[in-house]
Design a protein around this motif. Sequence first.
Motif, PDB file in Angstrom:
ATOM      1  N   UNK A 102       0.868  -1.177   0.000  1.00 30.80           N
ATOM      2  CA  UNK A 102       0.000   0.000   0.000  1.00 30.80           C
ATOM      3  C   UNK A 102       0.901   1.222   0.000  1.00 30.80           C
ATOM      4  N   UNK A 103       0.624   2.189  -0.839  1.00 30.39           N
ATOM      5  CA  UNK A 103       1.345   3.465  -0.836  1.00 30.39           C
ATOM      6  C   UNK A 103       0.398   4.535  -0.316  1.00 30.39           C
ATOM      7  N   UNK A 104       0.858   5.257   0.676  1.00 27.63           N
ATOM      8  CA  UNK A 104       0.088   6.381   1.214  1.00 27.63           C
ATOM      9  C   UNK A 104       0.905   7.641   0.941  1.00 27.63           C
ATOM     10  N   UNK A 105       0.315   8.567   0.219  1.00 27.02           N
ATOM     11  CA  UNK A 105       0.971   9.830  -0.095  1.00 27.02           C
ATOM     12  C   UNK A 105       0.270  10.913   0.709  1.00 27.02           C
ATOM     13  N   UNK A 106       1.043  11.607   1.554  1.00 30.14           N
ATOM     14  CA  UNK A 106       0.410  12.570   2.467  1.00 30.14           C
ATOM     15  C   UNK A 106       1.429  13.588   2.954  1.00 30.14           C
ATOM     16  N   UNK A 107       0.936  14.617   3.636  1.00 26.13           N
ATOM     17  CA  UNK A 107       1.815  15.627   4.215  1.00 26.13           C
ATOM     18  C   UNK A 107       2.338  15.143   5.575  1.00 26.13           C
ATOM     19  N   UNK A 108       3.282  15.885   6.129  1.00 24.61           N
ATOM     20  CA  UNK A 108       3.968  15.486   7.354  1.00 24.61           C
ATOM     21  C   UNK A 108       3.077  15.215   8.552  1.00 24.61           C
ATOM     22  N   UNK A 109       2.003  15.994   8.728  1.00 24.67           N
ATOM     23  CA  UNK A 109       1.109  15.783   9.860  1.00 24.67           C
ATOM     24  C   UNK A 109       0.415  14.436   9.796  1.00 24.67           C
ATOM     25  N   UNK A 110      -0.001  14.061   8.604  1.00 28.45           N
ATOM     26  CA  UNK A 110      -0.639  12.754   8.414  1.00 28.45           C
ATOM     27  C   UNK A 110       0.386  11.649   8.618  1.00 28.45           C
ATOM     28  N   UNK A 111       1.563  11.811   8.032  1.00 28.47           N
ATOM     29  CA  UNK A 111       2.612  10.804   8.172  1.00 28.47           C
ATOM     30  C   UNK A 111       2.963  10.609   9.646  1.00 28.47           C
ATOM     31  N   UNK A 112       3.101  11.697  10.388  1.00 28.35           N
ATOM     32  CA  UNK A 112       3.383  11.601  11.822  1.00 28.35           C
ATOM     33  C   UNK A 112       2.325  10.777  12.540  1.00 28.35           C
ATOM     34  N   UNK A 113       1.079  11.030  12.227  1.00 31.53           N
ATOM     35  CA  UNK A 113       0.003  10.311  12.916  1.00 31.53           C
ATOM     36  C   UNK A 113      -0.119   8.865  12.455  1.00 31.53           C
ATOM     37  N   UNK A 114       0.180   8.579  11.197  1.00 34.70           N
ATOM     38  CA  UNK A 114       0.213   7.182  10.743  1.00 34.70           C
ATOM     39  C   UNK A 114       1.318   6.442  11.491  1.00 34.70           C
ATOM     40  N   UNK A 115       2.487   7.071  11.622  1.00 35.33           N
ATOM     41  CA  UNK A 115       3.586   6.432  12.347  1.00 35.33           C
ATOM     42  C   UNK A 115       3.241   6.243  13.827  1.00 35.33           C
ATOM     43  N   UNK A 116       2.623   7.242  14.428  1.00 35.55           N
ATOM     44  CA  UNK A 116       2.217   7.100  15.836  1.00 35.55           C
ATOM     45  C   UNK A 116       1.213   5.967  15.998  1.00 35.55           C
ATOM     46  N   UNK A 117       0.295   5.844  15.059  1.00 37.88           N
ATOM     47  CA  UNK A 117      -0.676   4.746  15.110  1.00 37.88           C
ATOM     48  C   UNK A 117       0.027   3.408  14.904  1.00 37.88           C
ATOM     49  N   UNK A 118       0.944   3.351  13.949  1.00 36.36           N
ATOM     50  CA  UNK A 118       1.690   2.123  13.658  1.00 36.36           C
ATOM     51  C   UNK A 118       2.442   1.644  14.903  1.00 36.36           C
ATOM     52  N   UNK A 119       3.057   2.591  15.622  1.00 35.79           N
ATOM     53  CA  UNK A 119       3.821   2.264  16.821  1.00 35.79           C
ATOM     54  C   UNK A 119       2.962   2.194  18.090  1.00 35.79           C
ATOM     55  N   UNK A 120       1.656   2.407  17.930  1.00 38.85           N
ATOM     56  CA  UNK A 120       0.718   2.403  19.061  1.00 38.85           C
ATOM     57  C   UNK A 120       1.139   3.404  20.144  1.00 38.85           C
ATOM     58  N   UNK A 121       1.524   4.582  19.689  1.00 43.68           N
ATOM     59  CA  UNK A 121       1.969   5.642  20.579  1.00 43.68           C
ATOM     60  C   UNK A 121       0.773   6.459  21.051  1.00 43.68           C
ATOM     61  N   UNK A 122       0.918   7.156  22.168  1.00 40.10           N
ATOM     62  CA  UNK A 122      -0.172   7.995  22.651  1.00 40.10           C
ATOM     63  C   UNK A 122      -0.433   9.177  21.718  1.00 40.10           C
ATOM     64  N   UNK A 123      -1.546   9.829  21.933  1.00 36.79           N
ATOM     65  CA  UNK A 123      -1.942  10.961  21.092  1.00 36.79           C
ATOM     66  C   UNK A 123      -1.066  12.185  21.352  1.00 36.79           C
ATOM     67  N   UNK A 124      -0.464  12.279  22.523  1.00 40.49           N
ATOM     68  CA  UNK A 124       0.308  13.483  22.846  1.00 40.49           C
ATOM     69  C   UNK A 124       1.368  13.757  21.795  1.00 40.49           C
ATOM     70  N   UNK A 125       1.904  14.944  21.840  1.00 42.39           N
ATOM     71  CA  UNK A 125       2.857  15.359  20.813  1.00 42.39           C
ATOM     72  C   UNK A 125       4.289  15.399  21.354  1.00 42.39           C
ATOM     73  N   UNK A 126       4.594  14.555  22.320  1.00 46.06           N
ATOM     74  CA  UNK A 126       5.943  14.515  22.878  1.00 46.06           C
ATOM     75  C   UNK A 126       6.954  13.969  21.877  1.00 46.06           C
ATOM     76  N   UNK A 127       6.475  13.159  20.935  1.00 39.73           N
ATOM     77  CA  UNK A 127       7.347  12.519  19.966  1.00 39.73           C
ATOM     78  C   UNK A 127       6.901  12.906  18.557  1.00 39.73           C
ATOM     79  N   UNK A 128       7.871  13.092  17.707  1.00 44.30           N
ATOM     80  CA  UNK A 128       7.544  13.401  16.326  1.00 44.30           C
ATOM     81  C   UNK A 128       8.513  12.715  15.396  1.00 44.30           C
ATOM     82  N   UNK A 129       8.161  12.664  14.149  1.00 46.13           N
ATOM     83  CA  UNK A 129       8.996  12.036  13.134  1.00 46.13           C
ATOM     84  C   UNK A 129       9.260  13.056  12.036  1.00 46.13           C
TER      85      UNK A 129
END
Length: 108
Positions: free
Chosen positions: A47-74
Amino acid sequence: SYEEAKKHRIPKALHERIEGGESAIEFRMRIEAAFSEIVGTCDCNRIAIVAHGGVINNVLRAFFKMPVNKEYGFRSGDTALHLLELTDNERTVHFLNNTSHLLALESV
C-alpha cells in the motif's frame, strides 16, 4: 498564508480545536480511522500512502501504538519515503525518512 495562520490562536491542550478546524485528538482519530480502513480492506501486498507530514506523523504514531500526545515526532523530508511492514503478529520498520532518490537530482 503563513501571515494569515499567525492570526489564529494555537491550542495548548490536545482537545482544543484550531479555529475552524479540529483538535489534535480529532485529527489523530481521523487519520487512525483512515489507516485502519486502508489496511483492513486492502487485499494487496503493498500500500502506498501519499500525504503531508502531519498525516505521516500520525500514521507512524498509530503504527507504533503511541499515545496521542505530541511529545514525539517524526521528521519527514520533502518526498521522503517510509517503509513499514505490518503482518498479523509483527510490525517492522525497514526505513524512515529516506530521501536517497533525490541524490541524482543534486548533480543536475
